[in-house]
Design a protein around this motif. Structure first.
Motif, PDB file in Angstrom:
ATOM      1  N   ALA A 149       0.828  -1.209   0.000  1.00 31.88           N
ATOM      2  CA  ALA A 149       0.000   0.000   0.000  1.00 31.88           C
ATOM      3  C   ALA A 149       0.860   1.255   0.000  1.00 31.88           C
ATOM      4  O   ALA A 149       0.564   2.229  -0.711  1.00 31.88           O
ATOM      5  CB  ALA A 149      -0.931  -0.010   1.210  1.00 31.88           C
ATOM      6  N   LEU A 150       1.936   1.259   0.788  1.00 32.25           N
ATOM      7  CA  LEU A 150       2.816   2.424   0.835  1.00 32.25           C
ATOM      8  C   LEU A 150       3.551   2.604  -0.487  1.00 32.25           C
ATOM      9  O   LEU A 150       3.645   3.723  -1.020  1.00 32.25           O
ATOM     10  CB  LEU A 150       3.816   2.271   1.987  1.00 32.25           C
ATOM     11  CG  LEU A 150       3.230   2.388   3.394  1.00 32.25           C
ATOM     12  CD1 LEU A 150       4.226   1.889   4.429  1.00 32.25           C
ATOM     13  CD2 LEU A 150       2.825   3.828   3.694  1.00 32.25           C
ATOM     14  N   GLU A 151       4.066   1.536  -1.028  1.00 35.72           N
ATOM     15  CA  GLU A 151       4.815   1.647  -2.283  1.00 35.72           C
ATOM     16  C   GLU A 151       3.897   2.020  -3.443  1.00 35.72           C
ATOM     17  O   GLU A 151       4.338   2.671  -4.393  1.00 35.72           O
ATOM     18  CB  GLU A 151       5.555   0.346  -2.555  1.00 35.72           C
ATOM     19  CG  GLU A 151       6.681   0.111  -1.551  1.00 35.72           C
ATOM     20  CD  GLU A 151       7.437  -1.172  -1.782  1.00 35.72           C
ATOM     21  OE1 GLU A 151       8.597  -1.262  -1.313  1.00 35.72           O
ATOM     22  OE2 GLU A 151       6.878  -2.091  -2.427  1.00 35.72           O
ATOM     23  N   ALA A 152       2.618   1.640  -3.359  1.00 34.54           N
ATOM     24  CA  ALA A 152       1.672   1.986  -4.420  1.00 34.54           C
ATOM     25  C   ALA A 152       1.449   3.487  -4.531  1.00 34.54           C
ATOM     26  O   ALA A 152       1.098   3.988  -5.606  1.00 34.54           O
ATOM     27  CB  ALA A 152       0.336   1.281  -4.185  1.00 34.54           C
ATOM     28  N   VAL A 153       1.655   4.226  -3.425  1.00 30.03           N
ATOM     29  CA  VAL A 153       1.481   5.679  -3.463  1.00 30.03           C
ATOM     30  C   VAL A 153       2.831   6.404  -3.488  1.00 30.03           C
ATOM     31  O   VAL A 153       2.903   7.609  -3.270  1.00 30.03           O
ATOM     32  CB  VAL A 153       0.628   6.180  -2.281  1.00 30.03           C
ATOM     33  CG1 VAL A 153      -0.780   5.620  -2.373  1.00 30.03           C
ATOM     34  CG2 VAL A 153       1.270   5.825  -0.937  1.00 30.03           C
ATOM     35  N   GLY A 154       3.907   5.662  -3.721  1.00 30.14           N
ATOM     36  CA  GLY A 154       5.209   6.297  -3.920  1.00 30.14           C
ATOM     37  C   GLY A 154       6.010   6.545  -2.660  1.00 30.14           C
ATOM     38  O   GLY A 154       6.938   7.367  -2.681  1.00 30.14           O
ATOM     39  N   ILE A 155       5.696   5.859  -1.562  1.00 34.23           N
ATOM     40  CA  ILE A 155       6.483   5.991  -0.330  1.00 34.23           C
ATOM     41  C   ILE A 155       7.399   4.779  -0.220  1.00 34.23           C
ATOM     42  O   ILE A 155       6.926   3.656  -0.011  1.00 34.23           O
ATOM     43  CB  ILE A 155       5.578   6.102   0.908  1.00 34.23           C
ATOM     44  CG1 ILE A 155       4.697   7.352   0.808  1.00 34.23           C
ATOM     45  CG2 ILE A 155       6.420   6.147   2.186  1.00 34.23           C
ATOM     46  CD1 ILE A 155       3.708   7.515   1.947  1.00 34.23           C
ATOM     47  N   PRO A 156       8.713   4.955  -0.375  1.00 32.35           N
ATOM     48  CA  PRO A 156       9.622   3.808  -0.300  1.00 32.35           C
ATOM     49  C   PRO A 156       9.633   3.194   1.100  1.00 32.35           C
ATOM     50  O   PRO A 156       9.630   3.901   2.109  1.00 32.35           O
ATOM     51  CB  PRO A 156      10.991   4.419  -0.644  1.00 32.35           C
ATOM     52  CG  PRO A 156      10.693   5.724  -1.303  1.00 32.35           C
ATOM     53  CD  PRO A 156       9.410   6.210  -0.706  1.00 32.35           C
ATOM     54  N   VAL A 157       9.633   1.877   1.148  1.00 32.06           N
ATOM     55  CA  VAL A 157       9.745   1.136   2.404  1.00 32.06           C
ATOM     56  C   VAL A 157      11.125   0.493   2.440  1.00 32.06           C
ATOM     57  O   VAL A 157      11.494  -0.265   1.549  1.00 32.06           O
ATOM     58  CB  VAL A 157       8.647   0.057   2.513  1.00 32.06           C
ATOM     59  CG1 VAL A 157       8.837  -0.769   3.788  1.00 32.06           C
ATOM     60  CG2 VAL A 157       7.269   0.705   2.497  1.00 32.06           C
ATOM     61  N   LEU A 158      11.890   0.823   3.476  1.00 27.23           N
ATOM     62  CA  LEU A 158      13.243   0.308   3.611  1.00 27.23           C
ATOM     63  C   LEU A 158      13.240  -0.863   4.593  1.00 27.23           C
ATOM     64  O   LEU A 158      12.949  -0.683   5.777  1.00 27.23           O
ATOM     65  CB  LEU A 158      14.188   1.407   4.108  1.00 27.23           C
ATOM     66  CG  LEU A 158      14.265   2.675   3.240  1.00 27.23           C
ATOM     67  CD1 LEU A 158      15.245   3.676   3.841  1.00 27.23           C
ATOM     68  CD2 LEU A 158      14.662   2.334   1.816  1.00 27.23           C
ATOM     69  N   GLU A 159      13.527  -2.044   4.097  1.00 26.00           N
ATOM     70  CA  GLU A 159      13.662  -3.227   4.941  1.00 26.00           C
ATOM     71  C   GLU A 159      15.073  -3.766   4.758  1.00 26.00           C
ATOM     72  O   GLU A 159      15.411  -4.324   3.717  1.00 26.00           O
ATOM     73  CB  GLU A 159      12.631  -4.292   4.569  1.00 26.00           C
ATOM     74  CG  GLU A 159      11.242  -3.988   5.081  1.00 26.00           C
ATOM     75  CD  GLU A 159      10.270  -5.138   4.882  1.00 26.00           C
ATOM     76  OE1 GLU A 159       9.476  -5.388   5.802  1.00 26.00           O
ATOM     77  OE2 GLU A 159      10.304  -5.794   3.827  1.00 26.00           O
ATOM     78  N   ASN A 160      15.901  -3.541   5.768  1.00 29.01           N
ATOM     79  CA  ASN A 160      17.319  -3.930   5.690  1.00 29.01           C
ATOM     80  C   ASN A 160      17.976  -3.309   4.464  1.00 29.01           C
ATOM     81  O   ASN A 160      18.685  -3.965   3.706  1.00 29.01           O
ATOM     82  CB  ASN A 160      17.459  -5.452   5.674  1.00 29.01           C
ATOM     83  CG  ASN A 160      16.870  -6.091   6.912  1.00 29.01           C
ATOM     84  OD1 ASN A 160      17.001  -5.559   8.007  1.00 29.01           O
ATOM     85  ND2 ASN A 160      16.220  -7.231   6.739  1.00 29.01           N
ATOM     86  N   ASP A 161      17.719  -2.023   4.294  1.00 22.41           N
ATOM     87  CA  ASP A 161      18.223  -1.316   3.120  1.00 22.41           C
ATOM     88  C   ASP A 161      18.673   0.082   3.529  1.00 22.41           C
ATOM     89  O   ASP A 161      18.284   0.594   4.588  1.00 22.41           O
ATOM     90  CB  ASP A 161      17.151  -1.230   2.047  1.00 22.41           C
ATOM     91  CG  ASP A 161      17.727  -1.072   0.644  1.00 22.41           C
ATOM     92  OD1 ASP A 161      18.972  -0.971   0.519  1.00 22.41           O
ATOM     93  OD2 ASP A 161      16.942  -1.047  -0.314  1.00 22.41           O
ATOM     94  N   ALA A 162      19.491   0.699   2.685  1.00 21.23           N
ATOM     95  CA  ALA A 162      20.000   2.042   2.944  1.00 21.23           C
ATOM     96  C   ALA A 162      20.080   2.808   1.636  1.00 21.23           C
ATOM     97  O   ALA A 162      20.443   2.250   0.592  1.00 21.23           O
ATOM     98  CB  ALA A 162      21.378   1.988   3.607  1.00 21.23           C
ATOM     99  N   LEU A 163      19.728   4.083   1.703  1.00 24.77           N
ATOM    100  CA  LEU A 163      19.780   4.963   0.531  1.00 24.77           C
ATOM    101  C   LEU A 163      20.632   6.181   0.853  1.00 24.77           C
ATOM    102  O   LEU A 163      20.543   6.741   1.947  1.00 24.77           O
ATOM    103  CB  LEU A 163      18.379   5.428   0.139  1.00 24.77           C
ATOM    104  CG  LEU A 163      17.404   4.381  -0.406  1.00 24.77           C
ATOM    105  CD1 LEU A 163      16.046   5.030  -0.649  1.00 24.77           C
ATOM    106  CD2 LEU A 163      17.929   3.768  -1.697  1.00 24.77           C
ATOM    107  N   ARG A 164      21.423   6.585  -0.103  1.00 26.52           N
ATOM    108  CA  ARG A 164      22.247   7.795   0.053  1.00 26.52           C
ATOM    109  C   ARG A 164      21.521   8.971  -0.569  1.00 26.52           C
ATOM    110  O   ARG A 164      21.139   8.937  -1.746  1.00 26.52           O
ATOM    111  CB  ARG A 164      23.608   7.596  -0.614  1.00 26.52           C
ATOM    112  CG  ARG A 164      24.630   8.697  -0.314  1.00 26.52           C
ATOM    113  CD  ARG A 164      25.945   8.364  -1.008  1.00 26.52           C
ATOM    114  NE  ARG A 164      27.042   9.230  -0.596  1.00 26.52           N
ATOM    115  CZ  ARG A 164      27.326  10.415  -1.158  1.00 26.52           C
ATOM    116  NH1 ARG A 164      26.566  10.869  -2.151  1.00 26.52           N
ATOM    117  NH2 ARG A 164      28.348  11.138  -0.729  1.00 26.52           N
ATOM    118  N   LEU A 165      21.300  10.013   0.223  1.00 25.15           N
ATOM    119  CA  LEU A 165      20.602  11.208  -0.239  1.00 25.15           C
ATOM    120  C   LEU A 165      21.564  12.379  -0.312  1.00 25.15           C
ATOM    121  O   LEU A 165      22.483  12.494   0.491  1.00 25.15           O
ATOM    122  CB  LEU A 165      19.458  11.558   0.720  1.00 25.15           C
ATOM    123  CG  LEU A 165      18.435  10.478   1.054  1.00 25.15           C
ATOM    124  CD1 LEU A 165      17.423  11.024   2.060  1.00 25.15           C
ATOM    125  CD2 LEU A 165      17.740   9.971  -0.191  1.00 25.15           C
TER     126      LEU A 165
END
Length: 296
Positions: A149-165
């Motif tokens: 549901a979150l990803e369907a509206v464009g909200i990334p879900v981080l599960e054991n993941d990391a993103l560089r901003l």
């Protein structure tokens, strides 16, 4: 010896006091949203740079105090704070069993997509987001309905993941840990959680500051100093908090990680009291909150 009238007056006073306190804890405090502000500068934070984080935890939509209209109000208030980055710390779903009249995930997810922050909105899942999903519990794997549901509206879900901003304060890593209590009844040899702290941090390949989202705060005992700030929820501050102490805390560490800003060996943890309620529909001494963190 006290006369009968005085005894009855005393008993009546105690009853009315208890009734008034119970009414406050059920009807007033859980429904009145606040903003809790923290200001800190982690050891590895760049000089002269600032960043504003908003964190929302434990909505428990569909519970007695959080209809979809309340989510709309929380989103509006969060946007008024003008955060640079918004982090959603899990437990979007009510803690009770599913009911036919529960709001669909798409309804509250659509409200959350209105959250505005120049550097984005990111989410992790909480234990109830897993426990509510019969298919995920049966198969011992995701993705859960809440994640979809979150990803369907464009909200990334981080599960054991990391993103560089790339942020106005310079490069920043946002990491999200898988839930530590994902499975209600793990099979023999099966872990209860899906969290992988070492694997998550292994994805970070430079020295930029790291913000770690972890729904349950217990993992903080193992978080290395490399992480600038850990943000958690789950405890609701105990839901009843008296003079800084909570009689019941869903944590192996009791009050150590129950609520607020915790500093241990130079490491920083902030535990949100959350928005909704779990188990008992009351709050006393720990009102619902949006957390605003000024870094730098």
């Amino acid at each position: 010896m006290p006369d009968r009238r005085r005894v009855l007056q005393t008993l009546a006073g105690l009853f009315l006091s208890a009734f008034g306190l119970g009414s406050y804890a059920y009807a007033w405090e859980p429904a009145h949203q606040g903003v809790t502000r923290y200001r800190l500068k982690p050891a590895d934070w760049p000089e002269g740079k600032s960043l504003r984080l908003a964190a929302i935890s434990d909505l428990h939509v569909g519970g007695p105090h959080v209809p979809v209209s309340r989510v709309r109000e929380i989103v509006d208030l969060t946007n008024l704070l003008r955060p640079d980055l918004i982090l959603l710390l899990g437990d979007f779903i009510a803690s009770r069993p599913k009911r036919p009249d529960d709001p669909p995930e798409a309804a509250w997810a659509a409200e959350l997509t209105r959250l505005q922050a120049p550097h984005g909105r990111f989410a992790i899942l909480g234990n109830h987001d897993w426990w509510h999903d019969d298919r995920a519990q049966r198969d011992y794997r995701g993705p859960t309905e809440v994640r979809l549901a979150l990803e369907a509206v464009g909200i990334p879900v981080l599960e054991n993941d990391a993103l560089r901003l790339e942020t106005k304060a310079g490069p920043l890593w946002v990491a999200g840990l898988g839930d530590q209590l994902a499975f209600l009844r793990p099979r023999r040899g099966q872990r209860r959680g899906i969290h992988d702290l070492a694997g998550t941090l292994a994805k970070i390949d430079d020295d930029a500051p790291v913000i770690l989202m972890a729904h349950e705060p217990d993992i903080f005992a193992r978080v290395p100093a490399r992480v600038s700030l850990t943000l958690s929820g789950h405890t609701h501050g105990g839901q009843v908090r008296i003079l800084g102490w909570s009689p019941i805390v869903p944590s192996h560490y009791g009050n150590r990680y129950a609520y607020g800003h915790v500093v241990e060996r130079g490491r920083n943890l902030i535990v949100s009291g959350g928005v909704g309620t779990s188990k008992l529909p009351i709050r006393l001494g720990v009102p619902p909150e949006i957390v605003l963190v000024e870094l730098g």
